[in-house]
Design a protein around this motif. Structure first.
Motif, PDB file in Angstrom:
ATOM      1  N   VAL A 100      18.279 -36.335 -42.711  1.00 60.48           N
ATOM      2  CA  VAL A 100      17.681 -37.017 -41.562  1.00 60.48           C
ATOM      3  C   VAL A 100      18.386 -36.604 -40.271  1.00 60.48           C
ATOM      4  O   VAL A 100      17.764 -36.571 -39.197  1.00 60.48           O
ATOM      5  CB  VAL A 100      17.737 -38.551 -41.754  1.00 60.48           C
ATOM      6  CG1 VAL A 100      19.130 -39.106 -41.551  1.00 60.48           C
ATOM      7  CG2 VAL A 100      16.760 -39.239 -40.806  1.00 60.48           C
ATOM      8  N   VAL A 101      19.678 -36.257 -40.361  1.00 60.98           N
ATOM      9  CA  VAL A 101      20.398 -35.790 -39.176  1.00 60.98           C
ATOM     10  C   VAL A 101      19.840 -34.441 -38.727  1.00 60.98           C
ATOM     11  O   VAL A 101      19.646 -34.194 -37.523  1.00 60.98           O
ATOM     12  CB  VAL A 101      21.905 -35.681 -39.468  1.00 60.98           C
ATOM     13  CG1 VAL A 101      22.654 -35.160 -38.250  1.00 60.98           C
ATOM     14  CG2 VAL A 101      22.464 -37.032 -39.894  1.00 60.98           C
ATOM     15  N   LEU A 102      19.562 -33.561 -39.677  1.00 57.42           N
ATOM     16  CA  LEU A 102      18.979 -32.258 -39.350  1.00 57.42           C
ATOM     17  C   LEU A 102      17.588 -32.423 -38.746  1.00 57.42           C
ATOM     18  O   LEU A 102      17.234 -31.731 -37.776  1.00 57.42           O
ATOM     19  CB  LEU A 102      18.917 -31.391 -40.605  1.00 57.42           C
ATOM     20  CG  LEU A 102      18.333 -29.979 -40.439  1.00 57.42           C
ATOM     21  CD1 LEU A 102      19.163 -29.175 -39.444  1.00 57.42           C
ATOM     22  CD2 LEU A 102      18.264 -29.260 -41.770  1.00 57.42           C
ATOM     23  N   VAL A 103      16.813 -33.342 -39.289  1.00 63.30           N
ATOM     24  CA  VAL A 103      15.477 -33.607 -38.734  1.00 63.30           C
ATOM     25  C   VAL A 103      15.595 -34.065 -37.277  1.00 63.30           C
ATOM     26  O   VAL A 103      14.856 -33.602 -36.403  1.00 63.30           O
ATOM     27  CB  VAL A 103      14.749 -34.666 -39.586  1.00 63.30           C
ATOM     28  CG1 VAL A 103      13.450 -35.103 -38.907  1.00 63.30           C
ATOM     29  CG2 VAL A 103      14.452 -34.125 -40.977  1.00 63.30           C
ATOM     30  N   GLU A 104      16.546 -34.968 -37.012  1.00 65.32           N
ATOM     31  CA  GLU A 104      16.754 -35.454 -35.653  1.00 65.32           C
ATOM     32  C   GLU A 104      17.177 -34.325 -34.714  1.00 65.32           C
ATOM     33  O   GLU A 104      16.702 -34.249 -33.573  1.00 65.32           O
ATOM     34  CB  GLU A 104      17.823 -36.552 -35.650  1.00 65.32           C
ATOM     35  CG  GLU A 104      17.275 -37.932 -35.908  1.00 65.32           C
ATOM     36  CD  GLU A 104      16.429 -38.429 -34.760  1.00 65.32           C
ATOM     37  OE1 GLU A 104      16.931 -38.599 -33.633  1.00 65.32           O
ATOM     38  OE2 GLU A 104      15.215 -38.617 -34.982  1.00 65.32           O
ATOM     39  N   GLU A 105      18.062 -33.451 -35.166  1.00 62.68           N
ATOM     40  CA  GLU A 105      18.535 -32.362 -34.311  1.00 62.68           C
ATOM     41  C   GLU A 105      17.403 -31.388 -33.990  1.00 62.68           C
ATOM     42  O   GLU A 105      17.295 -30.904 -32.854  1.00 62.68           O
ATOM     43  CB  GLU A 105      19.689 -31.629 -35.001  1.00 62.68           C
ATOM     44  CG  GLU A 105      20.988 -32.418 -35.052  1.00 62.68           C
ATOM     45  CD  GLU A 105      21.513 -32.730 -33.665  1.00 62.68           C
ATOM     46  OE1 GLU A 105      21.784 -31.802 -32.895  1.00 62.68           O
ATOM     47  OE2 GLU A 105      21.633 -33.931 -33.341  1.00 62.68           O
ATOM     48  N   ILE A 106      16.557 -31.102 -34.959  1.00 71.79           N
ATOM     49  CA  ILE A 106      15.425 -30.199 -34.723  1.00 71.79           C
ATOM     50  C   ILE A 106      14.462 -30.816 -33.710  1.00 71.79           C
ATOM     51  O   ILE A 106      13.986 -30.146 -32.780  1.00 71.79           O
ATOM     52  CB  ILE A 106      14.699 -29.883 -36.041  1.00 71.79           C
ATOM     53  CG1 ILE A 106      15.603 -29.052 -36.956  1.00 71.79           C
ATOM     54  CG2 ILE A 106      13.388 -29.150 -35.787  1.00 71.79           C
ATOM     55  CD1 ILE A 106      15.031 -28.819 -38.335  1.00 71.79           C
ATOM     56  N   LEU A 107      14.195 -32.111 -33.849  1.00 74.94           N
ATOM     57  CA  LEU A 107      13.280 -32.784 -32.926  1.00 74.94           C
ATOM     58  C   LEU A 107      13.890 -32.895 -31.532  1.00 74.94           C
ATOM     59  O   LEU A 107      13.180 -32.772 -30.523  1.00 74.94           O
ATOM     60  CB  LEU A 107      12.925 -34.166 -33.465  1.00 74.94           C
ATOM     61  CG  LEU A 107      12.082 -34.172 -34.746  1.00 74.94           C
ATOM     62  CD1 LEU A 107      11.909 -35.585 -35.273  1.00 74.94           C
ATOM     63  CD2 LEU A 107      10.712 -33.547 -34.494  1.00 74.94           C
ATOM     64  N   LYS A 108      15.205 -33.105 -31.452  1.00 77.81           N
ATOM     65  CA  LYS A 108      15.864 -33.133 -30.142  1.00 77.81           C
ATOM     66  C   LYS A 108      15.758 -31.773 -29.456  1.00 77.81           C
ATOM     67  O   LYS A 108      15.477 -31.689 -28.249  1.00 77.81           O
ATOM     68  CB  LYS A 108      17.335 -33.519 -30.298  1.00 77.81           C
ATOM     69  CG  LYS A 108      17.592 -34.996 -30.507  1.00 77.81           C
ATOM     70  CD  LYS A 108      19.090 -35.256 -30.565  1.00 77.81           C
ATOM     71  CE  LYS A 108      19.413 -36.716 -30.785  1.00 77.81           C
ATOM     72  NZ  LYS A 108      20.871 -36.968 -30.810  1.00 77.81           N
ATOM     73  N   ALA A 109      16.009 -30.705 -30.216  1.00 77.08           N
ATOM     74  CA  ALA A 109      15.913 -29.358 -29.644  1.00 77.08           C
ATOM     75  C   ALA A 109      14.491 -29.067 -29.180  1.00 77.08           C
ATOM     76  O   ALA A 109      14.282 -28.457 -28.109  1.00 77.08           O
ATOM     77  CB  ALA A 109      16.361 -28.322 -30.679  1.00 77.08           C
ATOM     78  N   THR A 110      13.506 -29.498 -29.953  1.00 69.88           N
ATOM     79  CA  THR A 110      12.114 -29.324 -29.543  1.00 69.88           C
ATOM     80  C   THR A 110      11.826 -30.075 -28.253  1.00 69.88           C
ATOM     81  O   THR A 110      11.154 -29.571 -27.357  1.00 69.88           O
ATOM     82  CB  THR A 110      11.169 -29.810 -30.657  1.00 69.88           C
ATOM     83  OG1 THR A 110      11.473 -29.126 -31.877  1.00 69.88           O
ATOM     84  CG2 THR A 110       9.720 -29.546 -30.289  1.00 69.88           C
ATOM     85  N   GLY A 111      12.348 -31.300 -28.142  1.00 68.97           N
ATOM     86  CA  GLY A 111      12.158 -32.082 -26.923  1.00 68.97           C
ATOM     87  C   GLY A 111      12.791 -31.431 -25.712  1.00 68.97           C
ATOM     88  O   GLY A 111      12.212 -31.440 -24.621  1.00 68.97           O
ATOM     89  N   ARG A 112      13.991 -30.870 -25.882  1.00 66.59           N
ATOM     90  CA  ARG A 112      14.636 -30.184 -24.753  1.00 66.59           C
ATOM     91  C   ARG A 112      13.840 -28.968 -24.325  1.00 66.59           C
ATOM     92  O   ARG A 112      13.724 -28.670 -23.124  1.00 66.59           O
ATOM     93  CB  ARG A 112      16.067 -29.783 -25.141  1.00 66.59           C
ATOM     94  CG  ARG A 112      17.018 -30.951 -25.323  1.00 66.59           C
ATOM     95  CD  ARG A 112      18.469 -30.488 -25.369  1.00 66.59           C
ATOM     96  NE  ARG A 112      18.724 -29.623 -26.512  1.00 66.59           N
ATOM     97  CZ  ARG A 112      19.129 -30.055 -27.699  1.00 66.59           C
ATOM     98  NH1 ARG A 112      19.306 -31.349 -27.908  1.00 66.59           N
ATOM     99  NH2 ARG A 112      19.368 -29.207 -28.688  1.00 66.59           N
TER     100      ARG A 112
END
Length: 391
Positions: free
Chosen positions: A337-349
């Protein structure tokens, strides 16, 4: 006035001298006409009308008059303009923490809803009881969500352009992002349930028809329930070998629900630790930047371990102790779930970066279209602008 509006629309730093109170009000009206958010500073009685008309009126706390203080929205106690920057940073920090609080609770609740909804839709045994869901909502969700209100300011907060006043606190992207996170939480919680049953010889088709176990397993045909043979069952002590249908009830059911609840709790704790910043990576803004969050995650997790270890509490909540292999299963399902969050954060940036580029290009194109207004060229307006703006 048309020429003055065009000069103001360039976004350049302009200085107006010998301005009268009516000139300040006129400038504020012109900026508001261009959908800008004007701020006004002042300390005298004649500044009061403009202070009240501006979106944010800032009065001086030491040298300012009582009239200007009453008309303003904010008072600088130290008369230091640098304090305004600190106030803006604090305001953005509060807004981001509100976002983190709301988004954390929404994503957690979506995960719980997805778990119950899809397990029912597929036809799986109940992964969680109502009491266990209440435990998650009251004990393991509340403290981390409250601790998110103490997050430090985002290191990139002051580099971002001002937020539109009409933009909602939950943007479309944030809603999509946390829906995806919630779906993963639900899928992982259901996944560990299915994983345990598969390890114990239950086939997927049999699992979906668990309610009619007696129909495809007529006792005493031992072994017909597990096509691979009962000798391959990993944990035979949890059910009666002579009645394999007991794997869907009793201590076996408690074991499955313990795995599902523990996985859900671990994912929510990891989700909270990664929410120190709404946009920044956990590598840039690590969880220990917010000590309150560490405590807010540690206390609920220790309480959950206590419920698992204390027999009387386990009986109340329908839980059983877990083995090392069980915690391995939980780690495999929860940590991603941490990896999922990091991928979504990078997409948002990335989306935010492309949006800024598009906005800058649109503003540049609009300025090029207005190179001449009323028959006056931009070069001439640069010469006439200051005199026409201050008169």
């Amino acid at each position: 006035e048309t020429a003055q509006l065009e000069i103001l629309s360039r976004g350049e730093n302009l200085v107006f001298c010998r301005t009268q109170p009516m000139d300040k009000q006129k400038l504020i009206r012109m900026l508001q006409f261009q959908n800008e958010v004007p701020a006004m500073t002042g300390d005298g009685v004649n500044d009061a009308p403009a202070l009240q008309q501006a979106a944010i009126g800032v009065a001086m706390g030491i040298t300012g008059t009582e009239v200007s203080k009453e008309a303003s929205d904010m008072i600088l106690a130290d008369d230091n303009f640098a304090t305004i920057v600190a106030a803006v940073e604090e305001g953005r920090c509060i807004y981001n923490n509100m976002q983190a609080f709301i988004c954390f609770l929404i994503s957690c609740n979506l995960g719980e809803i997805a778990t119950v909804f899809f397990s029912t839709l597929i036809g799986l045994p109940d992964p969680l009881t109502p009491l266990q869901l209440l435990w998650v909502n009251l004990v393991t969700d509340g403290p981390p969500a409250t601790a998110l209100g103490f997050n430090p300011p985002d290191p990139m907060a002051m580099s971002k352009p001002p937020r539109n006043r009409s933009s909602p606190i939950m943007s479309k992207w944030l809603l999509t992002r946390f829906m995806l996170t919630g779906l993963y939480v639900g899928a992982a919680t259901i996944g560990i349930t299915v994983w345990w049953y598969l390890d114990n010889g239950v086939m997927p088709g049999q699992l979906r028809r668990w309610g009619s176990c007696a129909d495809f397993y007529p006792p005493p045909l031992v072994g017909s329930f597990c096509p691979s043979g009962l000798d391959l069952v990993a944990e035979p002590e949890l059910f009666d070998v002579m009645n394999p249908c007991s794997i869907f009830g009793g201590r076996a059911k408690m074991k499955v629900q313990t795995l599902a609840l523990s996985t859900l709790v671990c994912m929510e704790m990891l989700k909270a630790l990664s929410a120190v910043s709404v946009d920044s990576s956990i590598l840039i803004t690590p969880p220990w930047k917010n000590p309150a969050l560490i405590i807010g995650c540690a206390v609920p997790f220790l309480l959950h371990l206590a419920v698992l270890k204390i027999p009387s509490m386990g009986t109340i909540f329908g839980l059983v102790p877990l083995t090392g292999k069980d915690w391995y299963r939980i780690a495999v399902c929860a940590i991603p779930v941490v990896l999922v969050e990091e991928i979504l954060k990078a997409t948002g940036r990335y989306l935010d970066y492309t949006s800024r580029i598009d906005n800058n290009e649109n503003n540049h194109n609009n300025n090029n279209k207005n190179t001449a207004v009323g028959g006056v060229t931009s070069e001439e307006k640069e010469e006439e602008g200051p005199s026409s703006s201050t008169e």
